[in-house]
Structures are given as C-alpha cells and as structure tokens.
Design a protein around this motif. Structure first.
Motif, PDB file in Angstrom:
ATOM      1  N   ARG A  62      21.151  10.340   0.022  1.00 31.27           N
ATOM      2  CA  ARG A  62      21.185  11.794  -0.070  1.00 31.27           C
ATOM      3  C   ARG A  62      21.611  12.264  -1.456  1.00 31.27           C
ATOM      4  NH1 ARG A  62      23.843  14.704   5.030  1.00 31.27           N
ATOM      5  NH2 ARG A  62      21.904  14.922   6.206  1.00 31.27           N
ATOM      6  N   ARG A 113      16.008   7.006  -6.300  1.00 25.56           N
ATOM      7  CA  ARG A 113      15.435   5.740  -5.858  1.00 25.56           C
ATOM      8  C   ARG A 113      15.931   5.339  -4.458  1.00 25.56           C
ATOM      9  NH1 ARG A 113      16.441   1.138  -9.863  1.00 25.56           N
ATOM     10  NH2 ARG A 113      18.586   1.709  -9.415  1.00 25.56           N
ATOM     11  N   ASP A 147      13.737   9.890   2.323  1.00 22.69           N
ATOM     12  CA  ASP A 147      12.680  10.877   2.541  1.00 22.69           C
ATOM     13  C   ASP A 147      12.023  11.231   1.203  1.00 22.69           C
ATOM     14  OD1 ASP A 147      12.694  13.569   4.920  1.00 22.69           O
ATOM     15  OD2 ASP A 147      11.068  12.657   3.763  1.00 22.69           O
ATOM     16  N   ILE A 148      10.957  11.879   1.338  1.00 20.94           N
ATOM     17  CA  ILE A 148      10.311  12.329   0.119  1.00 20.94           C
ATOM     18  C   ILE A 148      10.428  13.834   0.024  1.00 20.94           C
ATOM     19  CG2 ILE A 148       8.661  10.462  -0.224  1.00 20.94           C
ATOM     20  CD1 ILE A 148       6.701  12.357   1.394  1.00 20.94           C
ATOM     21  N   GLY A 195       9.437  17.681  -1.785  1.00 21.68           N
ATOM     22  CA  GLY A 195       8.322  18.407  -2.360  1.00 21.68           C
ATOM     23  C   GLY A 195       7.044  18.268  -1.576  1.00 21.68           C
ATOM     24  N   ALA A 196       6.013  18.861  -2.029  1.00 26.62           N
ATOM     25  CA  ALA A 196       4.733  18.809  -1.349  1.00 26.62           C
ATOM     26  C   ALA A 196       3.794  17.920  -2.119  1.00 26.62           C
ATOM     27  CB  ALA A 196       4.140  20.222  -1.233  1.00 26.62           C
ATOM     28  N   ALA A 197       3.599  16.739  -1.576  1.00 25.45           N
ATOM     29  CA  ALA A 197       2.665  15.817  -2.212  1.00 25.45           C
ATOM     30  C   ALA A 197       1.270  16.098  -1.687  1.00 25.45           C
ATOM     31  CB  ALA A 197       3.061  14.383  -1.898  1.00 25.45           C
ATOM     32  N   PRO A 198       0.268  15.946  -2.521  1.00 26.75           N
ATOM     33  CA  PRO A 198      -1.097  16.207  -2.052  1.00 26.75           C
ATOM     34  C   PRO A 198      -1.497  15.228  -0.954  1.00 26.75           C
ATOM     35  CG  PRO A 198      -1.127  15.152  -4.199  1.00 26.75           C
ATOM     36  CD  PRO A 198       0.297  15.469  -3.917  1.00 26.75           C
ATOM     37  N   ARG A 199      -2.210  15.770  -0.008  1.00 29.28           N
ATOM     38  CA  ARG A 199      -2.691  14.937   1.086  1.00 29.28           C
ATOM     39  C   ARG A 199      -3.820  14.086   0.546  1.00 29.28           C
ATOM     40  NH1 ARG A 199      -3.969  17.825   6.758  1.00 29.28           N
ATOM     41  NH2 ARG A 199      -5.047  16.112   7.780  1.00 29.28           N
ATOM     42  N   ALA A 200      -3.719  12.845   0.668  1.00 20.77           N
ATOM     43  CA  ALA A 200      -4.715  11.983   0.036  1.00 20.77           C
ATOM     44  C   ALA A 200      -4.965  10.763   0.883  1.00 20.77           C
ATOM     45  CB  ALA A 200      -4.244  11.556  -1.360  1.00 20.77           C
ATOM     46  N   ASP A 248      -0.853   8.507  -4.854  1.00 16.86           N
ATOM     47  CA  ASP A 248       0.287   9.358  -5.130  1.00 16.86           C
ATOM     48  C   ASP A 248       1.566   8.532  -5.083  1.00 16.86           C
ATOM     49  OD1 ASP A 248       1.230  12.407  -5.189  1.00 16.86           O
ATOM     50  OD2 ASP A 248       2.616  11.197  -3.954  1.00 16.86           O
ATOM     51  N   ALA A 249       2.233   8.515  -6.195  1.00 17.33           N
ATOM     52  CA  ALA A 249       3.370   7.616  -6.340  1.00 17.33           C
ATOM     53  C   ALA A 249       4.498   7.947  -5.376  1.00 17.33           C
ATOM     54  CB  ALA A 249       3.883   7.657  -7.770  1.00 17.33           C
ATOM     55  N   ALA A 264       4.484   9.494  -2.460  1.00 20.90           N
ATOM     56  CA  ALA A 264       4.155   9.160  -1.082  1.00 20.90           C
ATOM     57  C   ALA A 264       4.265   7.656  -0.855  1.00 20.90           C
ATOM     58  CB  ALA A 264       2.735   9.631  -0.751  1.00 20.90           C
ATOM     59  N   GLU A 265       3.726   6.893  -1.800  1.00 22.99           N
ATOM     60  CA  GLU A 265       3.812   5.439  -1.697  1.00 22.99           C
ATOM     61  C   GLU A 265       5.250   4.992  -1.596  1.00 22.99           C
ATOM     62  OE1 GLU A 265       1.580   2.776  -1.614  1.00 22.99           O
ATOM     63  OE2 GLU A 265       0.350   4.444  -0.922  1.00 22.99           O
ATOM     64  N   ARG A 266       6.110   5.610  -2.372  1.00 24.24           N
ATOM     65  CA  ARG A 266       7.499   5.180  -2.396  1.00 24.24           C
ATOM     66  C   ARG A 266       8.203   5.523  -1.088  1.00 24.24           C
ATOM     67  NH1 ARG A 266      11.057   8.187  -6.050  1.00 24.24           N
ATOM     68  NH2 ARG A 266      11.949   8.762  -4.055  1.00 24.24           N
TER      69      ARG A 266
END
Lengths: 409, 680
Positions: B27, B32, B36-37, B39-44, B49-50, B52-54
């Motif tokens: 938290r 690192r 959770d991730i 922000g809004a990552a693009p749906r792909a 998308d780095a 999302a992968e992480r």
C-alpha cells in the motif's frame, strides 16, 4: 543476463522476481533460454511433468496396497483411469489451448451441459446420496461430469477474464464475470455437491482476481461470501429458520469445530482419519500394514480419505514427500504462468494451480482436522477415474500451454 | 494435542503476519510491491501494457505464495501429528483394533468317593443372537425353522435380558452340526446370529444324587450385584450370563467349582471380525469336588426308596410319593448316600430351564421334587425319639434301670377323661425301659412324660432333646437344611395365639406326646441320623458332610481333604447306653419275627427303631433308623416315607436295602404285601 533483463524491463519486475532469480529460477516472460525449443523433451514441461508422474506413481502404490484389503478399491480400474487420463492429457497437450480463448460461449454451453447430464432421464445415476453421476446406457460406464467441468470452467473463466488483459475496469465487467462463475457453481450445488462447488468457486475466483479485479471489489465480495455463509449456517442451525444446509453438513461443521462431540457417530470419520495419520509416525507402518484402513476403521480409505491411508502406511516422510511433490508441481505451474506471454495462458495456469492447491488443502486438511469434511478427492491419488481423467486433462492443459508457448507473438 | 495446536497456531500466525506485511508494504509508495494496479489502463488483448502485465505478475506471485503456504501449513500439522503426538495416536489405533474376549473357565467336576464322575462337563454348541435380531421378523422365523422351535419362543429368548442388556442372547443350546453348518454358510441370512462352543454340565449317572449335587443356572441379578459389592480378595466377580451353582453341592461349593475366567486379546476389524490373536491369559479351571457319596450305595438307596414308595402307593396309600434316605458313617460324619423322592433330572437346568419345566417342578402334584427331604423335610419323629426320651428320663431321675411299667393298652395317668391308647391296644403287659424301646410301648413313655410334667424341672426333657441336637441344624454342607422344632411351654403360648388361654397352656398331654415323638415336635432326617450316630458312638456326633476332598485341576493338582469335625458329645452313663442299645437291638430281632427275618440274613448285628409319625388328615410318615454293626457301629441309615403306613412296614425295607448295600449283604427275603400292615 538477469542484469540485462532488469535494464530491459525496467520497473515491471517485482522484488519477488529478483528473489526467485537469486535461487536460479528464470522468471522472465520474454523468451529466456529455457523457453527455447531444444530437442524432443522440450516439447513437454518437465518441471510439472516429473512431480506429476511421481505423484501418480506414488498414488498407484497406495492404491495397490488399498486394493489388498478394500474390496471396492479395484487396482485395474485405477490403472485404466490413469491410461485414459494419459490419452486425454496427450490429446489436450497436442491441441492448441489458445483456440479456447475465443469460444467462451461454447465453453459455457459445454459446462452447463456437463452439469445437467445427470439430470437427463436415463443417464442419471444415484451414488452416495448424490445425483452427480452419469451412467452411459448399454456400456454401463459411470462417471462424474462435474469433475470434467473443472477444466472446462477453468478455460471458460480464463477466456472471459483474459479479454480484460489483466485490468478489469468496471464493476459491471467484474459482476459479469462473477455472474458467469455462478452458473456452474449453482448447478453443482443442486446436485448436491458442495465440495466440487467450492473448488469451482475458488478456481474461478482466483482467475478473476489474477485477471485484474480491483482489490476493493474482491474484498467486498469476500465479505459478502463470509457474511452469507454465516447467515446460511446460522439459519440452518436454528430451528424454525429455513435450513439450506443438509443435516449431515451441519454435523460435519459441528464436528470440525469440536471433534470430541460425537467420536463414535458424526465425528467417527474424522477421529479415525486422525488416528490413521497420527499412528503412522515417522516412517509409517509399511505397505499393507495399515491397521486403520486395513481393518475397515477408516472409512473411504481409498477415495476421500486416501491421504490418511498414505500417511498411515508411509508415515511423516511419505506424506511430506507427497506434499512436497504437490508443492513442486503447483509452483512450477505458477512459474510457467509468470514466464509465458499469453494472458489467457497465465489465467488457465492460475486456475489449475488454484484448483490443485485448494483440493490439496481441503483433502489433506480434512484428514488432519484443519478443514471440515467434504467429499473432495485428492488429485492424481484418490480412487475414481472421473477425477483422475479430469485432473490429467488439467495437467494436459499445463503441458499444452508449454507446448504452444512460442506460437504467441 | 495441546502442543500440536500451539505449533499450528504459531504457523498460522507466522503466515498471516507475512501476508499482512506484504499487503501493508504494497500500500505504500513502493509501486513495485503494489498488488493492485492503479489508474485506467487501456483494454487490450495484445498484452503490451506494462502496468497490466505487472498486476497479473504480482497476483500470480501471490498465488504461488498461497500454494506454498498450503504446503507449509499441512507439513506443520503433520509434523505435530506424526512426530509429536504419534505415540498417542498409535495407542488409539491399537485400542481400536484390540478386543478382549473372556473365556469361561470349565467348572470343576463332582466325583463320588471312588472317583466316578457324577457331574462333568461336555462341549455344547450354542446359538447366540444379538438383541436387535428380534426386530427382523424374517430372520427370527428362519432361525426358528432351522432350530425347530416356535418363532414366539425364539423371540422370547432373544428378548430375555437375564444375561445382561447388552450381551448376546442364548437362543438354543446343543444344536446339531447341521444347524451350525447352515448358519455358517448363510451369514447374510443370519446377521447377528452366531454359534459359540460352550461347555455344559453333563451327568453321566443321570439323576443320581440329584439332590446332593444340585444344579446350575445362569447367575441371577441378585448374585451379580452381591458379587460386585464384595470386594474381598479372591472373591469371584461374576459376569452376566455366567453359570453358577444354584442348589446342592453346586451351590455350597460354588467358590471351589467356579473357575477363573481367562482373557484372549484379539485384533479385530471395524466389523468386529477377528483377524488374529494377541495375548492370552489362560482360564483356570474350577477344582474338582470329591464327595463322600458312594455311587453304588447311592444308587441302591435311590432304587430301594423308589421301589418301596411305588409298592406302598400301589397297595395301601395312593398318595404316597415322597421320602428320603441317608446313609452316614457314624465314625466321621461322611454321608455315603443321600436320596430324596420324588427326584428330578438336573439335566433340565442345563442351558436354562424352560418355564414349563419350572412350573411343573413347582406344582402341587409334583410334590416339590427340588426339595431335598433328607435335610429339609421336617416331620414328627414318632417312636424313633424313644431312646432319647429314655436318656432324658434316666438323666433326670424320672426313671432308673429297674423302673417297671404295666401296659394295659389304655393309659389313664392324667385321668380317665384324658386317657391315651398304647399303639397296641391289647397291652404289652409288664414293661421296663429296655423292653419299652424294643416293643415301642407307648405307656412306658406316657409315664416318662407324666414324670417330667410332675417334676420340678419339667423342661429338662426338652433340654435333653436339644442336647442331642434336635431343634438345631447339624451344619451339613448342603444348602436348605431345616432346623426342626422342640416344643416347650413358651413356644406353645406364642405359637397358638388364636387359641384360648387354656389351650395355649403347656399340659401333661404335651409331655406324653413329646415322649412318643408326636404332636408339635418336628425333626429332620439328618438330625435323627446325627442323634442315632451319637447313640451308636456313645454320645459322640460328627458333623455330617458330603465333601470328602477338593482336588485342584491346575498347577500341581493338590488335594485338600475335608477334616472331620466333632459336632457334639453328649455324655451319658455307660449303663444307660447299654439299656438303649439292648432296646434297639431287641427292636430288630425280638419285637417281631418277620422284622428279624429281614436282618437275620446279615452277619452284622443291627440296632434300629421304627417310627410312625401321625399326620392330621393324612397317612402317617414312616421312619426306620438303624445302625450297624451294633457292637462296633460304623453306619447309620435313616429312612422316611411320607404318607406311608407303619414305619416297620415300609421305611424298614429301605433301611435294610441300604445296609445291605453298605455291607454287601442284600436282603433276600421277599417283602410280603401283608407285612406292610404289620404293627409298629
């Protein structure tokens, strides 16, 4: 190489990666050396295959000893289950699992059909108070479709969740996924088979969580489940209120909380299983010398309580060896999930790893009194071809992910 | 268990704290570590998308961590169960499969003095059933058909809880091999039914000496409780269903005959089926009891008693059916024969007597065959008391060796109104004490009774009788002995509470009755046997007994002999003794020719006395007591027959037959029916 990759990937790497790398694990997901094709053996994922085969061999040994004293434990049938499972696993291995990523609807239909098969007149077969069995007319072969539904559900949930590529943005999407998961869950509950339902719930939930569900949603969902469960249990145990749980399920919970309540009645199975495990000691009593299982004191010693039999015959060393093999196998699946590129593949592997972990915890846990008793088989060990085939198909999925790893761009 | 719980708790706390640490740090600012991730990552779908992968990566790591935790928790718990608490579980596993079967010890045998087995043991195949079998109608009917019993009887046997509520119920004993085989081959038809090999009492001589040896039966609830309450060392603690002695020697020497149960440890499976045997504590057989009874003499006594009773019943007294006979060694109290009629077969008690049999034994028509009349039968002694009356008279100065009496057949010593007949109403003429005994002249004894009535110490008469053993038990080693009754003034007053005071008073007539052994006097045959043994032995009486020795069947087979005990010694003047003995010898050889005829064919001299005890509304009880050889006494024989006739006309023959068996000189003089009517 590790340094090079660190530079290449920048901050995408967590401290766990570094930690694992220090112990020689390659967790890179961009085609490290070990992911390259080299010789025929590279077509199979040995990290998973070796412990898996060892578990099966160990289980076969246990089943052979069980067949000496337990009439129902037919050793040839166990071997036949393994043989069919191997064929199934090989087919799945050869098949490109990624095709499934694009057919969630078909998977859902297959899942529902499998769940409904036992309800079809002429097919359903009643065993152990459950209607979850199907008997194929003319041949007389019986199997439990709900077992086969496990890998199907894994594929279904993975294909749906992979669409979001690790980031489920809206609550609506999250609820949609949960809703789809509820379909097989509720269908299994109606059979009724609470144990398998729980497994489906856990593996599906794990896929959704790994697939990027927001933590707050997950926590709220967990809270709702906990509160809901408490309400269900409380209402079932209170007279006058609707009883959703069956009496035997309530009894199992009572016994789980306090095993000394009814050692000769409802607590008998648990008591006998614990005696079997505990009396095994360090080295065990040896094959065929299990007094608890051999004397019939331990019920279901070849199916649900097979771990107690194993622990009695092979002792602490044997049971820990089995657990370590399971640990090795499960971790290898998680490691593969870390390494491959396809999100769909990652989620399939997460589902498989969650299923094995949970079934292990549930099955072994109930033998040693840390989980309530449910009729969940120990993967690759318990007698029962449906479970064996379904688990080997799941292992085949892992192998298929490995087999088709480089075809993804 | 507590230790293992602590270990588990520690492991869980450790894991939870690790998870907590991980969540806590994720938290923070350190991106690192975030699970959770943001922000809004693009749906792909391409996975390029780095962030999302992480997110997936960290969650997969969490999954791996969880999987490892599962293994850790399970291993921890197994460590505590299989290593720390292993011994306790091993003990429970052993308890699970170990059962103890108690093995009944064979009961000791009962042998006669020559080692002949009167009571032995034999194997008996017994069908037993679990109590719940009664709920299965079909099974009960099948079982009934197989055994050949009515279904209702089978049901009753299974419902019978006398062997304990939980224990198996005995359905049938001594079943055939065919029944055993059928049950063995069809276990699915006879669930809860099994066959046990038990031992049962066996009577090679049939009902011989039935009243002496007694019978066995299943331990009663009272006996069970009594044995549980007694915590003394060496006391047998019974289990429900045990076979114990219920009468006779079986009862008296239960502690000796009963063995000590053995215990066989067995390993069983969950269904209770025995897989193998473990430790064995061998049962200890009960000890053999060797009786003083001689089977040959016993048989002669029983046969003679039966024969004479039969003869009396078919000629002069149709109600005659009961009697007894005792043959005793006067030098030590050993009982060589003791018979009681009617008799019963102890065999009907083997494996539990049926209700019908029991009712038959208890019914009035059967005349109580279970009663051992030799020790429990109480009768007026009649004339057999006369020797004791003479001793009383001589010792108290009521008479002396020169006393003479005139018998006219009708005695009016207490006035004409209360005159009494001598049994010989034509009169005996001049009598003395010796001839008074020989001819059993009642007038002589009326005078003695009158003498006591008028003396300063009237009850010295009763005292004398008591001194000789009347009114008290002899202490014979058999259960159920009667004590008889020597009536006196106090007794009479208290006994006839409903009569007028005048009738309750002790009168002269009571003394004259007592002197001839009639009226309220009651004696048992065994008391009279002791009294006559005392007369024969110059006053010395030995305690009558049936036990000769006890022989252990375990270890060295040691033998414990019964030590003869002197019961009492009544000191009497030698001259008085001679009067009595002469009188008794005279009664055999002088009183009547035909009595003498039966004894003249013996080379031993015999001294004896008959008696005819009057019974209101019934034929009299016949007595004949004799000892021989008269000059050097060895045996005394007492015979009684209820509802018979004159003593010398019935009981005498039994006594003679037993003497014949004792000395090997059977009576070869035929019994004439007319003799049965001959005078006393």
């Amino acid at each position: 190489m590790a340094t090079e990759q660190n530079i290449l990937e920048g901050d995408t790497r967590g401290f766990m990666d570094t930690f694992l790398e220090r112990f020689g694990f390659d967790v890179s997901n961009v085609g490290g050396k070990s992911l390259q094709r080299k010789g025929p053996l590279s077509e199979v994922y040995l990290m998973e295959l070796v412990p898996n085969l060892l578990i099966i061999i160990f289980g076969t040994l246990v089943m052979w000893s069980a067949s000496l004293t337990i009439a129902d434990a037919s050793f040839p049938r166990h071997i036949a289950g393994i043989a069919i499972g191997l064929v199934g696993a090989a087919l799945v291995w050869a098949y490109d699992y990624r095709v499934c990523a694009g057919m969630p609807t078909l998977l859902l239909v297959v899942d529902v059909v499998l769940m409904l098969l036992p309800s079809v007149p002429g097919l359903g077969y009643n065993a152990m108070g459950m209607t979850g069995w199907v008997q194929i007319p003319l041949i007389g072969l019986r199997f439990q479709p709900s077992e086969l539904a496990k890998p199907v559900t894994i594929l279904l949930m993975a294909s749906l969740t992979a669409e979001y590529n690790g980031n489920i943005e809206t609550l609506r999407d999250y609820l949609k996924l949960c809703g789809v998961l509820c379909v097989p869950f509720i269908l299994i509950l109606t059979q009724p088979d609470l144990g398998t339902g729980l497994i489906v719930m856990v593996l599906g939930g794990c896929i959704i969580v790994c697939g990027g569900a927001k933590r707050s949603w997950v926590l709220v969902t967990l809270g709702i489940i906990v509160v809901g469960s408490i309400v269900v249990v409380a209402s079932s145990m209170t007279e006058g209120l609707p009883s959703i749980l069956k009496q035997y399920q309530i009894n199992r919970l009572i016994v789980f909380v306090d095993p000394s309540v009814d050692p000769s009645g409802n607590g008998y199975n648990l008591q006998q299983a614990k005696i079997a495990v505990g009396s095994g000691g360090l080295l065990g009593k040896g094959i065929g010398n299990a007094t608890q299982a051999g004397g019939g004191f331990l019920p279901e010693a070849h199916t649900d309580f097979v771990f107690a039999l194993l622990a009695e015959e092979f002792g602490f060393l044997g049971s820990v060896a089995l657990l370590l093999l399971f640990g090795w196998m499960t971790i290898s699946v998680v490691l593969l999930a870390l390494r491959i590129e396809s999100v769909f593949g990652k989620l399939v592997l997460a589902g498989v790893a969650a299923m094995w972990s949970f079934q292990l915890l549930q099955n072994v846990g109930m033998c040693i009194g840390i989980m309530p008793i449910t009729g969940i088989p120990l993967p690759f060990v318990s007698f029962g071809s449906s479970s064996m085939i379904a688990q080997m198909i799941s292992a085949g999925l892992v192998q298929s992910v490995w087999h088709h790893r480089t075809k993804v761009g | 268990m507590t230790l293992s719980n602590i270990i588990i708790a520690l492991i869980i706390i450790l894991l939870l704290s690790l998870v907590g640490l991980y969540v806590f740090y994720s938290r923070g600012d350190d991106e690192r570590l975030k699970l959770d991730i943001g922000g809004a990552a693009p749906r792909a779908s391409g996975g390029n998308d780095a962030s999302a992968e992480r997110g997936i990566r960290n969650r997969l790591l969490g999954l791996g961590f969880a999987a490892a935790s599962v293994i850790g928790v399970l291993v921890g718990r197994l460590w505590s169960m299989q290593l720390v608490s292993s011994e306790e579980y091993a003990k429970q596993a052993e308890q699970n499969r170990t059962r103890t079967i108690s093995i009944t010890a064979p009961r000791g045998r009962i042998l006669d003095r020559n080692g002949n087995e009167i009571v032995g043991n034999r194997p008996s195949l017994t069908v037993v059933s679990k109590p719940n079998v009664v709920q299965n109608e079909i099974e009960v009917k099948l079982l009934a058909n197989l055994i050949g019993m009515p279904a209702a009887a089978v049901r009753r046997k299974i419902q019978d809880q006398s062997e304990g509520a939980q224990s198996d119920r005995t359905v049938a004993q001594d079943v055939s091999r065919r029944v055993v085989a059928f049950i063995g081959e069809h276990p699915y038809l006879f669930e809860g039914v099994s066959v046990e090999e038990r031992t049962a009492r066996h009577y090679p001589f049939g009902k011989l000496a039935a009243h002496v040896v007694g019978y066995t039966g299943t331990v009663t609830r009272e006996q069970l409780e009594a044995s549980e309450e007694a915590n003394d060392e060496g006391t047998i603690v019974y289990q429900a269903g045990d076979t114990v002695g219920q009468a006779g020697v079986e009862y008296e020497y239960e502690d000796v005959l009963q063995g000590v149960r053995g215990e066989q440890g067995v390993h069983v499976d969950a269904n209770g089926a025995v897989s193998d045997y473990s430790t064995l504590v061998a049962p200890q057989s009960g000890s053999d009891v060797i009786l003083t009874i001689d089977a040959t003499i016993q048989r002669a006594a029983e046969e003679s008693l039966e024969r004479i009773i039969e003869m009396v019943r078919t000629t002069v007294s149709k109600n005659c059916c009961a009697g007894s006979v005792i043959a005793m060694d006067v030098t030590n109290g050993e009982i060589l024969a003791m018979a009681s009629a009617p008799s019963y077969s102890p065999n009907i008690f083997v494996g539990g007597i049926s209700n019908d049999d029991w009712d038959a034994l208890q019914s009035d028509e059967s005349a109580n065959p279970l009663m051992n009349r030799a020790i429990s039968g109480q009768y007026p002694s009649a004339s057999t008391i006369k020797p004791l009356s003479v001793y009383a008279a001589l010792d108290n100065g009521i008479a002396n060796g020169k006393s003479e009496y005139e018998c006219l057949g009708w005695w009016t010593g207490f006035g004409q109104a209360s005159g009494q007949y001598c049994w010989k109403q034509s009169g005996h003429g001049t009598m003395n004490l010796k001839s008074g005994i020989t001819y059993s002249c009642d007038v002589v004894f009326y005078e003695i009774g009158k003498g006591f009535f008028e003396s300063d110490e009237p009850e010295a008469f009763q005292e004398k009788l008591r001194e000789w053993g009347l009114g008290s038990s002899t202490g014979v080693d058999l259960p159920g002995e009667g004590v008889g009754r020597v009536p006196d003034a106090e007794w009479k007053w208290n006994y006839y509470t409903n009569a007028s005071d005048a009738d309750r008073m002790w009168k002269g007539g009571d003394f004259t009755n007592l002197a001839i052994g009639q009226g309220d006097l009651l004696v048992t045959p065994i008391q009279m046997a002791c009294a006559y043994a005392g007369i024969a032995m110059g006053g010395v009486q030995w305690r009558p007994h049936v036990l000769r020795s006890i022989r252990s069947r375990t270890g060295t087979g040691s033998v414990i002999d019964y030590e003869a005990q002197q019961l009492r010694e009544v000191v009497e003047d030698r001259a008085y003794q001679n009067i009595i003995r002469d009188g008794l010898e005279g009664a055999v050889y002088e009183e009547s020719e035909w009595i003498a005829l039966h004894f003249l064919n013996m080379k031993e001299r015999v001294a004896g006395k008959s008696g005819t005890g009057e019974q209101v509304g019934k034929n009299p009880t016949a007595w004949y007591i004799a000892f021989a050889p008269a000059d050097n006494p060895r045996y005394v024989v007492v015979s009684t027959i209820e509802e018979a006739t004159w003593g010398s006309g019935s009981a005498m023959y039994v006594t003679r037959d037993v003497l014949g068996a004792l000395f090997g000189e059977p009576d070869d003089v035929m019994v004439a029916i007319s003799d049965l009517q001959v005078a006393d």
